[in-house]
Design an enzyme around this catalytic site. Structure first.
Site, PDB file in Angstrom:
ATOM      1  N   GLY C  40       0.877  -1.260  -0.005  1.00 15.35           N
ATOM      2  CA  GLY C  40       0.114  -0.051  -0.008  1.00 15.35           C
ATOM      3  C   GLY C  40       0.973   1.376   0.020  1.00 15.35           C
ATOM      4  O   GLY C  40       1.739   1.230   0.642  1.00 15.35           O
ATOM      5  N   GLY C  42      -0.483   4.508   0.424  1.00 16.01           N
ATOM      6  CA  GLY C  42      -1.137   5.769   0.631  1.00 16.01           C
ATOM      7  C   GLY C  42      -0.409   6.472   1.691  1.00 16.01           C
ATOM      8  O   GLY C  42       0.879   6.359   1.604  1.00 16.01           O
ATOM      9  N   LEU C  43      -0.958   7.414   2.355  1.00 15.36           N
ATOM     10  CA  LEU C  43      -0.462   8.039   3.825  1.00 15.36           C
ATOM     11  C   LEU C  43       0.396   7.394   4.622  1.00 15.36           C
ATOM     12  O   LEU C  43       1.484   7.578   4.812  1.00 15.36           O
ATOM     13  CB  LEU C  43      -1.424   9.074   4.365  1.00 15.36           C
ATOM     14  N   GLY C  45       1.188   3.900   3.997  1.00 11.71           N
ATOM     15  CA  GLY C  45       2.121   2.969   3.326  1.00 11.71           C
ATOM     16  C   GLY C  45       3.364   3.649   2.824  1.00 11.71           C
ATOM     17  O   GLY C  45       4.518   3.410   2.618  1.00 11.71           O
ATOM     18  N   HIS C 266     -20.984   9.023   6.463  1.00 11.64           N
ATOM     19  CA  HIS C 266     -20.756  10.520   6.188  1.00 11.64           C
ATOM     20  C   HIS C 266     -21.988  11.028   5.563  1.00 11.64           C
ATOM     21  O   HIS C 266     -22.747  10.377   4.929  1.00 11.64           O
ATOM     22  CB  HIS C 266     -19.878  10.827   5.184  1.00 11.64           C
ATOM     23  N   ARG C 330     -21.307  13.948  12.616  1.00 15.90           N
ATOM     24  CA  ARG C 330     -21.324  13.104  11.641  1.00 15.90           C
ATOM     25  C   ARG C 330     -22.608  12.034  12.050  1.00 15.90           C
ATOM     26  O   ARG C 330     -23.539  12.001  11.150  1.00 15.90           O
ATOM     27  CB  ARG C 330     -20.242  12.550  11.131  1.00 15.90           C
ATOM     28  N   HIS C 401     -17.987   5.786   4.235  1.00 14.78           N
ATOM     29  CA  HIS C 401     -16.817   6.771   4.255  1.00 14.78           C
ATOM     30  C   HIS C 401     -15.452   6.037   4.615  1.00 14.78           C
ATOM     31  O   HIS C 401     -14.509   6.624   4.370  1.00 14.78           O
ATOM     32  CB  HIS C 401     -17.138   8.085   4.706  1.00 14.78           C
ATOM     33  N   ARG C 435     -14.653   8.507  13.853  1.00 17.40           N
ATOM     34  CA  ARG C 435     -13.692   9.240  13.671  1.00 17.40           C
ATOM     35  C   ARG C 435     -13.992  10.783  13.568  1.00 17.40           C
ATOM     36  O   ARG C 435     -15.142  11.004  12.961  1.00 17.40           O
ATOM     37  CB  ARG C 435     -12.863   8.846  12.530  1.00 17.40           C
TER      38      ARG C 435
END
Lengths: 249, 220, 637
Positions: C40, C42-43, C45, C266, C330, C401, C435
């Site tokens: 991965g 992303g932010l 990995g 969301h 949310r 989401h 979250r």
């Protein structure tokens, strides 16, 4: 809507491809272009045929996976819009739509509409970064960045790396892609120490990947889903000239 | 490898060469066009201007050398870039719609080729006198050469067509050379080219004025 | 199974410091002798692979996309939280910690969340140094905004593309290491199994998505940063390729799966417009600052919104939550929308939508101000729906989401399989049962840049992995299984497409395991899912061969895993007989219909252990101890 598609089909990188016609009835104008292809693929698979391969992922216009030359325009007829955000209401009922992959020597076709864009990654690898290893950073507010510089950097940094600029360019040049990264980092104070080295090695890599040169047609700017300006190219050339005449090692 | 050669090897280096030589060309055609307009002031004016130019001796030689080298470099760089650009897309699109590129930008190559032919013929015609469409040529009487040649319809036509090509070439070139050199400030609409349009229109009009005026009998 | 969270002793604010000192270090000269696999980009990995490369480890990094820059972190819009207190508005590390624990409805580990809040400030420093073009004030200082109902302005942002810019920062750092030769990158390569040798994670089996080749890669430690599993619902705001395969394979190889039913819905997404819909598009939550949410008072009122008089509109959030109104958190806003639609008062063709009306704000501050604030969002909305939100109220509906659940990890981010580390959304994370906005980016980067590169050294230094290569039987067996599975798909030649199964699964999950659940529905889902799975394996249609680029085959593998994961999610949801965070358990509510947590019974992390294909998973509990924060019931009345 009832559409006819002419889609480039090519079984593998080495196979010869051709445009194949498909009938696409019952298409909703509210579908995105990729959802339309999903529907065509579902129908193909129900008949036992291979679906049309195409790259896509986020489907909200930011990941840069989707490509497609649609009726001779990169990402289709709508300005500032990636293929995944293009909706069928942009087409006429009964229209014939040509769908081709990005074409460039540096973007070999992998299958159907999927091409290999790793050349763009290698351009970034050559110098599209600021060498700041994790951990050594000073306090973020210790570096003042004028708002105008931050905004200009952000304009250029909006590039999604889709390759539409290359696809649209009559010369298959990657100048807009390369220049946008050079502009992003070159506008910021953090990017100054490596500014000259960066432009030299990125431009050099762009040449090694066998992209064409820039004739300033302006087609790239028009095709860019993020509307990145060819001003960045002018800036890149300026940096290149300064660096090339002074710093080349 | 020397720094200059390495610089030239990149496409941007070649574009820089094209831009610089192109700007030299633009400066030249503007001066040339201004000189031509002396034809409207009568035989003495243009003939003495021509005599003055020839009297400068080495300076003229240097200028001519610069222009010839500029043309050669411009053509070589253009040819090399064309080869590189063609190779970058071995397989074209079945369907390709230009979106914003101007006709001028897309005809730089063919228009440039026509201009090259024109330059050669033009030199043979008015500088050396090897081509004599009117059958006469005198090194001292530039005015006479002009009048005699531009009374012939097909000479005028050839000059008019070539000047249209020059106009288009300048419309793209005057704008893109400055950008290629990285000298332009960012603009909200970078494709706009007012200055280039003015340069192209003035040069075109100035060059076309003399043959047309001669042909319709306003001059001579 | 041992669920030792290995939380360091000592006072909260000293734990991470003390832990870093107590951890073993790998000698700088020895780092290059260790192989680490990162899956991965992303932010989490991407940042981890780059940082491990910088430290000198020998890294192999994998992603299924054509470039590491395409990971779905790129789509995050809003921003990233950090306790910088640059605005002098009373923020602090403790306040960010407190807000996160409370926002997560007290289902997260205190020590992890505190560390996250501490590291948040380093993230901003690091990203600025990399050239991330955060928004600035005219004086050149960083700009902040308040986000997601937070009472301080601690969110850093780069227009509406914060995720993109942060990811590009990590991607560029990663490309630098690839260029330097410390990281070897394998794009268009999908992890299809985890290989465990002598109880330790020693490598992975991957499929080259272009050639179809199945290969093994050996390492001394494996890091999964493969994101969340929201696509189990078919329609979500996740990218089409986002999948659970890596973490699911790891689960089946012994990694415990924690809180699988914790998903975030969301409230402000563009509603579904038809059967063909392939994904949902999120609209920034900031819209609720100026938009008023309403539906018609009477059931089945199909009049155009502008011809419904004021008196016949129900501004239900303002009515039910007078103090928070349209800015309710949310989970509350999402559930409110579901309730009114269930009553038959939903709007739009499908009846699954509520109005978000800007008419009052436009009257109050003028259209130009609204355009300045939300111009790009309004444009995006109009592009997708072909309606002009300046004139007609927007229609919105909740969508899946984010998933707070994921593989269980200890304080070192290591799963229950020694050597297997899990970061970012893929782990069960620091967000508890809900979250907060702008916290996902913070966690991904905290794990990737700062936590994992420290803690993995401790594992490598204290374990002496023996030398093995891909000829080891464990690798051979895993490869054979992967090849067999692919063959099985292409040989099935069934009637139904993969997507049709996925869509059906998504509908079951949305109806029965979505915003509100009850025991009866979950039990029904637990009957439907195995039936659907059985039909899938009997009748799925995967054309083409496994020896080529075959996108239908890729999807089939991912959906096969979703069909198993969905069942675990329902089992977890059924066992958690309380309403907490985003999860409204209908049997557990206050007399006036609000969510009711049950701290006595459920103040724990539910970690599920795989017990074989035919056995029910085993529940392990990690009790949550709150020493610094007092548990309280959330109220937004």
């Amino acid at each position: 809507m009832h559409l006819r598609l002419r889609v480039w089909r090519q079984a593998s990188a080495t196979a010869t491809g051709k445009l194949v016609e498909y009938d696409a009835p019952n298409i909703s104008p509210d579908m995105s272009f990729l959802e339309m292809l999903d529907v065509v693929n579902e129908r193909l698979m129900e008949k036992g045929d291979d679906p049309i391969a195409f790259d896509h992922d986020c489907r909200e216009g930011i990941c840069g996976s989707c490509s497609l030359m649609i009726n001779g325009a990169a990402h289709g007829p709508m300005k500032a819009t990636a293929t995944c955000q293009l909706h069928m209401r942009s087409f006429r009922d009964g229209e014939t739509i040509d769908v081709e992959p990005w074409r460039a020597k540096a973007f070999p076709v992998i299958r159907d509409l999927v091409v290999d864009r790793s050349a763009l990654d290698r351009i970034i690898q050559a110098g599209g970064f600021i060498s700041a290893a994790t951990g050594g950073a000073q306090d973020a507010n210790a570096i003042l960045v004028p708002k105008t510089a931050a905004d200009a950097a952000m304009d250029a940094a909006a590039c999604i790396g889709c390759g539409a600029c290359v696809a649209a360019c009559p010369n298959a040049s990657a100048s807009l892609f390369t220049a946008s990264k050079i502009s992003h980092l070159g506008h910021l104070p953090q990017g100054q120490p490596e500014r000259r080295r960066r432009v030299l090695s990125m431009v050099n890599q762009m040449e090694l990947e066998e992209f064409g040169g820039c004739t300033l047609y302006g087609e790239c700017q028009e095709a860019c889903p993020k509307e990145i300006s060819i001003d960045t190219i002018s800036r890149m050339n300026g940096d290149f000239i300064r660096a090339g005449l002074t710093d080349w090692r | 490898m020397s720094r200059a050669l390495r610089f030239y090897r990149s496409a941007i280096g070649k574009k820089v060469v094209m831009a610089v030589t192109g700007l030299i060309g633009i400066a030249f055609v503007i001066a040339h066009m201004t000189g031509n307009l002396l034809a409207f002031a009568g035989p003495e004016a243009i003939n003495s201007y021509s005599h003055f130019l020839k009297s400068t001796g080495e300076l003229l030689l240097v200028l001519r050398a610069v222009l010839i080298v500029a043309v050669i470099l411009h053509v070589i760089a253009a040819a090399q870039l064309t080869i590189q650009n063609r190779a970058a897309r071995p397989m074209g699109y079945v369907d390709r719609e230009p979106q914003v590129s101007t006709w001028a930008s897309r005809t730089m190559r063919w228009g440039g080729l026509l201009l090259l032919v024109f330059i050669v013929l033009h030199i043979l015609h008015f500088t050396t006198g090897d081509l004599k469409p009117a059958g006469v040529f005198s090194t001292a009487d530039v005015y006479g050469n002009i009048i005699a040649s531009f009374r012939i319809w097909w000479v005028v036509l050839f000059y008019l067509i070539s000047m249209i090509a020059l106009g288009f070439h300048l419309y793209h070139g005057a704008w893109s050379s400055v950008r290629s050199l990285g000298l332009r400030q960012p603009s909200p609409n970078p494709l706009q080219r007012r200055v280039a349009l003015a340069v192209a229109a003035i040069v075109w009009a100035g060059f076309v004025a003399v043959p047309v005026a001669v042909f319709v009998g306003l001059v001579g | 199974m041992n669920l030792n969270a290995r939380i360091p002793a000592g006072p909260l604010e000293k734990k991470w410091d003390r832990h870093r000192f107590e951890m073993k270090l790998v000698n700088p000269a020895n780092k290059r002798k260790y192989n680490v696999i990162v899956v991965g980009t992303g932010l989490g990995g991407g940042a981890a692979a780059a940082t491990l490369g910088e430290l000198g480890y020998n890294v192999q990094c994998f992603c299924f996309q054509d470039s590491p820059r395409r990971a779905h972190s790129i789509a995050a819009q809003g921003g990233i939280n950090a306790a910088k207190n640059y605005q002098n508005d009373g923020d602090s590390i403790y306040r960010l910690f407190y807000d996160t624990v409370k926002g997560g409805d007290f289902r997260a580990r205190e020590a992890n969340v505190y560390r996250l809040a501490q590291i948040s400030v380093n993230i901003i420093d690091q990203c600025v140094a990399q050239g991330v073009p955060f928004a600035r004030e005219y004086g050149g200082l960083l700009a902040n905004r308040s986000f997601g109902g937070a009472q301080v302005s601690r969110t850093f942002y780069a227009r509406g593309q914060t995720g993109q810019q942060l990811l590009l920062g990590a991607y560029q750092a990663l490309e630098r290491q690839i260029g330097a030769g410390t990281v070897r990158m394998f794009p268009r390569t999908e992890m299809l199994d985890l290989v465990v040798v002598d109880g330790r994670a020693r490598g992975i089996v991957v499929r080259d998505l272009v050639t179809g080749d199945v290969r093994s890669h050996v390492a001394d430690a494996v890091v999964l940063g493969t994101g969340g599993y929201g696509n189990v619902f078919y329609l979500s705001t996740n990218a089409k390729g986002s999948n659970a395969t890596a973490i699911w394979r790891a689960y089946k190889r012994g990694a415990a799966f924690a809180n699988p039913c914790f998903t975030q819905i969301h409230p402000t997404c563009i509603p579904v417009s038809g059967e063909y819909q392939s994904k949902l598009t999120l609209m920034s939550e900031s819209l609720r600052n100026d938009g008023r949410v309403w539906v018609p008072k009477s059931v089945g009122d199909k009049r155009a919104p502008n011809s419904i008089p004021e008196g016949e509109r129900d501004y239900y959030l303002e009515r039910k939550y007078p103090s928070f109104g349209n800015l309710a958190p949310r989970d509350i806003a999402s559930r409110g929308a579901k309730e009114v639609c269930d009553e038959g008062r939903g709007v739009g063709e499908s009846g699954l939508g509520v109005y978000l009306d800007f008419a009052d704000s436009i009257r109050r501050v003028g259209e130009s101000v609204i355009r300045e604030r939300y111009g790009n969002l309004f444009e995006m909305y109009q592009r997708i729906t072909d309606e002009n939100p300046y004139e007609v109220p927007m229609r919105i509906y909740p969508a899946v989401h984010y998933t707070m659940g994921g593989l269980w990890v200890d304080y070192n981010l290591m799963s229950t399989v020694p050597g297997l580390h899990v970061i970012g959304e893929a782990n069960f994370s620091d967000h508890g049962a809900n979250r907060l906005g702008a916290s996902a980016l913070m966690q991904g980067l905290a794990d990737g840049y700062f936590v994992l590169p420290n803690t993995i050294g401790d594992y490598l230094a204290s374990s002496k992995p023996e030398k093995i290569d891909v000829s080891h039987a464990a690798f051979r067996d895993a490869e054979a299984e992967v090849v067999d599975r692919a063959r099985r798909f292409v040989d099935l030649r069934g009637k139904r497409t993969v997507d049709s199964f996925h869509r059906e699964l998504g509908k079951i999950m949305w109806d029965k395991c979505g915003m509100a659940r009850n025991a009866a529905g979950l039990k029904m889902a637990l009957e439907q899912i195995p039936r659907l799975r059985e039909e899938f394996w009997r009748d799925v249609n995967v054309p083409g061969s496994d020896r080529q680029l075959n996108q239908a085959l890729e999807k089939a593998g991912r959906v096969a895993d979703f069909l198993e994961l969905a069942e675990l999610m329902c089992i977890d949801a059924l066992h958690r007989e309380e309403s907490c965070g985003g999860h409204f358990r209908e049997e557990s509510q206050t007399p006036d219909g609000e969510a009711l947590r049950n701290d006595e019974r459920f103040t724990y992390v539910a970690a599920w252990e795989y017990a074989g294909a035919t056995n029910a998973p085993l529940l392990q509990r990690e009790p949550l101890v709150f020493e610094n924060v007092k548990l309280s019931q959330r109220s937004y009345k």
